[in-house]
Design a protein around this motif. Sequence first.
Motif, PDB file in Angstrom:
ATOM      1  N   LYS A  40      13.886   9.786   2.070  1.00 44.54           N
ATOM      2  CA  LYS A  40      13.747   9.682   0.630  1.00 44.54           C
ATOM      3  C   LYS A  40      12.281   9.490   0.275  1.00 44.54           C
ATOM      4  CE  LYS A  40      18.139   7.318   0.424  1.00 44.54           C
ATOM      5  NZ  LYS A  40      18.787   6.060   0.155  1.00 44.54           N
ATOM      6  N   GLN A  41      11.815  10.210  -0.742  1.00 44.93           N
ATOM      7  CA  GLN A  41      10.431  10.052  -1.154  1.00 44.93           C
ATOM      8  C   GLN A  41      10.350  10.024  -2.668  1.00 44.93           C
ATOM      9  OE1 GLN A  41       7.986  13.033   0.600  1.00 44.93           O
ATOM     10  NE2 GLN A  41       8.082  12.100   2.603  1.00 44.93           N
ATOM     11  N   GLU A  42       9.473   9.193  -3.168  1.00 45.02           N
ATOM     12  CA  GLU A  42       9.241   9.056  -4.593  1.00 45.02           C
ATOM     13  C   GLU A  42       7.732   9.131  -4.778  1.00 45.02           C
ATOM     14  OE1 GLU A  42       9.321   5.328  -7.570  1.00 45.02           O
ATOM     15  OE2 GLU A  42      11.073   5.552  -6.286  1.00 45.02           O
ATOM     16  N   THR A  43       7.275   9.897  -5.755  1.00 42.94           N
ATOM     17  CA  THR A  43       5.832  10.064  -5.897  1.00 42.94           C
ATOM     18  C   THR A  43       5.269   9.524  -7.218  1.00 42.94           C
ATOM     19  OG1 THR A  43       6.192  12.291  -6.746  1.00 42.94           O
ATOM     20  CG2 THR A  43       5.701  12.072  -4.402  1.00 42.94           C
ATOM     21  N   ASN A  44       6.093   9.312  -8.236  1.00 48.09           N
ATOM     22  CA  ASN A  44       5.589   8.878  -9.534  1.00 48.09           C
ATOM     23  C   ASN A  44       5.819   7.384  -9.744  1.00 48.09           C
ATOM     24  OD1 ASN A  44       4.879  11.489 -10.206  1.00 48.09           O
ATOM     25  ND2 ASN A  44       6.930  11.949 -10.944  1.00 48.09           N
ATOM     26  N   PHE A  45       4.815   6.588  -9.479  1.00 43.43           N
ATOM     27  CA  PHE A  45       4.909   5.159  -9.738  1.00 43.43           C
ATOM     28  C   PHE A  45       3.512   4.575  -9.830  1.00 43.43           C
ATOM     29  CE2 PHE A  45       5.210   5.853  -5.232  1.00 43.43           C
ATOM     30  CZ  PHE A  45       4.325   4.948  -4.694  1.00 43.43           C
ATOM     31  N   THR A  46       3.428   3.373 -10.378  1.00 42.89           N
ATOM     32  CA  THR A  46       2.155   2.699 -10.566  1.00 42.89           C
ATOM     33  C   THR A  46       1.905   1.742  -9.407  1.00 42.89           C
ATOM     34  OG1 THR A  46       2.513   2.806 -12.945  1.00 42.89           O
ATOM     35  CG2 THR A  46       0.860   1.240 -12.159  1.00 42.89           C
ATOM     36  N   LEU A  47       0.689   1.736  -8.903  1.00 42.63           N
ATOM     37  CA  LEU A  47       0.318   0.818  -7.828  1.00 42.63           C
ATOM     38  C   LEU A  47      -0.069  -0.535  -8.428  1.00 42.63           C
ATOM     39  CD1 LEU A  47      -1.890   3.165  -5.616  1.00 42.63           C
ATOM     40  CD2 LEU A  47       0.481   2.507  -5.261  1.00 42.63           C
ATOM     41  N   SER A  48       0.144  -1.597  -7.649  1.00 45.00           N
ATOM     42  CA  SER A  48      -0.196  -2.937  -8.118  1.00 45.00           C
ATOM     43  C   SER A  48      -1.014  -3.670  -7.056  1.00 45.00           C
ATOM     44  CB  SER A  48       1.079  -3.731  -8.404  1.00 45.00           C
ATOM     45  OG  SER A  48       1.743  -4.011  -7.186  1.00 45.00           O
ATOM     46  N   THR A  49      -1.515  -4.826  -7.407  1.00 45.78           N
ATOM     47  CA  THR A  49      -2.257  -5.656  -6.455  1.00 45.78           C
ATOM     48  C   THR A  49      -1.368  -6.013  -5.266  1.00 45.78           C
ATOM     49  OG1 THR A  49      -3.622  -6.533  -8.221  1.00 45.78           O
ATOM     50  CG2 THR A  49      -3.550  -7.810  -6.194  1.00 45.78           C
ATOM     51  N   LYS A  50      -0.063  -6.173  -5.500  1.00 45.60           N
ATOM     52  CA  LYS A  50       0.863  -6.464  -4.409  1.00 45.60           C
ATOM     53  C   LYS A  50       0.838  -5.332  -3.367  1.00 45.60           C
ATOM     54  CE  LYS A  50       5.688  -7.243  -3.356  1.00 45.60           C
ATOM     55  NZ  LYS A  50       7.003  -6.801  -3.714  1.00 45.60           N
ATOM     56  N   ASP A  51       0.772  -4.082  -3.821  1.00 46.82           N
ATOM     57  CA  ASP A  51       0.703  -2.944  -2.893  1.00 46.82           C
ATOM     58  C   ASP A  51      -0.561  -3.034  -2.043  1.00 46.82           C
ATOM     59  OD1 ASP A  51       3.087  -1.659  -3.798  1.00 46.82           O
ATOM     60  OD2 ASP A  51       1.974  -0.943  -5.538  1.00 46.82           O
ATOM     61  N   TYR A  52      -1.653  -3.457  -2.652  1.00 45.12           N
ATOM     62  CA  TYR A  52      -2.901  -3.640  -1.903  1.00 45.12           C
ATOM     63  C   TYR A  52      -2.747  -4.755  -0.872  1.00 45.12           C
ATOM     64  CZ  TYR A  52      -7.638  -5.031  -0.778  1.00 45.12           C
ATOM     65  OH  TYR A  52      -8.774  -5.370  -0.082  1.00 45.12           O
ATOM     66  N   LEU A  53      -2.208  -5.879  -1.301  1.00 49.45           N
ATOM     67  CA  LEU A  53      -2.110  -7.040  -0.422  1.00 49.45           C
ATOM     68  C   LEU A  53      -1.118  -6.839   0.726  1.00 49.45           C
ATOM     69  CD1 LEU A  53      -2.235  -9.847  -3.116  1.00 49.45           C
ATOM     70  CD2 LEU A  53      -4.055  -9.159  -1.537  1.00 49.45           C
ATOM     71  N   ASN A  54      -0.123  -5.967   0.548  1.00 51.44           N
ATOM     72  CA  ASN A  54       0.847  -5.706   1.610  1.00 51.44           C
ATOM     73  C   ASN A  54       0.199  -5.119   2.862  1.00 51.44           C
ATOM     74  OD1 ASN A  54       3.076  -6.664   0.310  1.00 51.44           O
ATOM     75  ND2 ASN A  54       3.763  -4.672  -0.406  1.00 51.44           N
ATOM     76  N   LYS A  55      -0.827  -4.309   2.699  1.00 52.18           N
ATOM     77  CA  LYS A  55      -1.406  -3.636   3.861  1.00 52.18           C
ATOM     78  C   LYS A  55      -2.906  -3.424   3.749  1.00 52.18           C
ATOM     79  CE  LYS A  55      -0.913  -0.548   7.425  1.00 52.18           C
ATOM     80  NZ  LYS A  55       0.068  -0.161   8.363  1.00 52.18           N
ATOM     81  N   ALA A  56      -3.398  -3.237   2.551  1.00 52.51           N
ATOM     82  CA  ALA A  56      -4.759  -2.754   2.358  1.00 52.51           C
ATOM     83  C   ALA A  56      -5.894  -3.627   2.869  1.00 52.51           C
ATOM     84  CB  ALA A  56      -5.003  -2.414   0.893  1.00 52.51           C
ATOM     85  N   PRO A  57      -5.749  -4.942   3.011  1.00 57.30           N
ATOM     86  CA  PRO A  57      -6.909  -5.680   3.514  1.00 57.30           C
ATOM     87  C   PRO A  57      -7.452  -5.119   4.841  1.00 57.30           C
ATOM     88  CG  PRO A  57      -5.364  -7.211   2.586  1.00 57.30           C
ATOM     89  CD  PRO A  57      -4.698  -5.854   2.560  1.00 57.30           C
ATOM     90  N   MET A  58      -6.625  -4.467   5.620  1.00 58.61           N
ATOM     91  CA  MET A  58      -7.103  -3.822   6.850  1.00 58.61           C
ATOM     92  C   MET A  58      -6.832  -2.317   6.839  1.00 58.61           C
ATOM     93  SD  MET A  58      -8.667  -6.167   8.258  1.00 58.61           S
ATOM     94  CE  MET A  58      -9.198  -5.258   9.675  1.00 58.61           C
ATOM     95  N   TYR A  59      -6.455  -1.771   5.695  1.00 56.64           N
ATOM     96  CA  TYR A  59      -6.150  -0.345   5.555  1.00 56.64           C
ATOM     97  C   TYR A  59      -7.389   0.360   5.034  1.00 56.64           C
ATOM     98  CZ  TYR A  59      -3.294   3.745   4.394  1.00 56.64           C
ATOM     99  OH  TYR A  59      -2.744   5.002   4.337  1.00 56.64           O
ATOM    100  N   PRO A  60      -7.880   1.402   5.707  1.00 56.46           N
ATOM    101  CA  PRO A  60      -9.098   2.081   5.251  1.00 56.46           C
ATOM    102  C   PRO A  60      -8.940   2.673   3.852  1.00 56.46           C
ATOM    103  CG  PRO A  60      -8.512   2.786   7.468  1.00 56.46           C
ATOM    104  CD  PRO A  60      -7.358   1.981   6.942  1.00 56.46           C
ATOM    105  N   LEU A  61      -9.849   2.315   2.964  1.00 62.78           N
ATOM    106  CA  LEU A  61      -9.838   2.795   1.587  1.00 62.78           C
ATOM    107  C   LEU A  61     -10.961   3.801   1.373  1.00 62.78           C
ATOM    108  CD1 LEU A  61      -9.177  -0.595  -0.213  1.00 62.78           C
ATOM    109  CD2 LEU A  61      -7.524   1.117   0.546  1.00 62.78           C
ATOM    110  N   CYS A  62     -10.931   4.468   0.214  1.00 59.46           N
ATOM    111  CA  CYS A  62     -11.918   5.511  -0.078  1.00 59.46           C
ATOM    112  C   CYS A  62     -12.551   5.274  -1.447  1.00 59.46           C
ATOM    113  CB  CYS A  62     -11.233   6.877  -0.046  1.00 59.46           C
ATOM    114  SG  CYS A  62     -12.349   8.247  -0.381  1.00 59.46           S
TER     115      CYS A  62
END
Length: 160
Positions: free
Chosen positions: A2-24
């Motif tokens: 299942k895939q969904e593409t239309n949604f808004t990102l939040s700070t929670k999405d960042y905190l779930n993985k992004a502190p060590m996830y390469p950003l651009c």
Amino acid sequence: MKQETNFTLSTKDYLNKAPMYPLCMNEKCPRKTECLRYRLLAVAPHKSYFGPMIMPYMLKNDGSCRCFAPIRKETFYYGFSKLFNNIAYADLRMMKNTVYRFFGGRRNFYRYNSGEYKLNQHQLTALQALFTAHGYSAPLDIDHEVCELAYPEIDEGEEE
């Protein structure tokens, strides 16, 4: 899957993985609005002052980037309270040890069981194949199925 593409990102999405996830931060990228790595940067808490970044030269002249990460949700699975219910007693110890090895040890098994780690569809299929290879072809009874943001890894293919 299942895939969904239309949604808004939040700070929670960042905190779930992004502190060590390469950003651009590449403003010149033609696909930046579709890229998870670029969009997560916009929702990062202002107290974050460093982290792994994608180098600007990853964007090629043709607009392609091997670090591009499409924004999508996937279904993940966790919880195994009934996983061994249909295993014959004679096979139980062997199957438990086999499953522990599949997860990389007992500790990781319990992390997947609690939901700290989650299986993706590919991993669930491989786990089902493991049971089938040992003569247990009934579908696995997994406790929880959740739809969450997918964090694709960087394609480590050959250098261009």
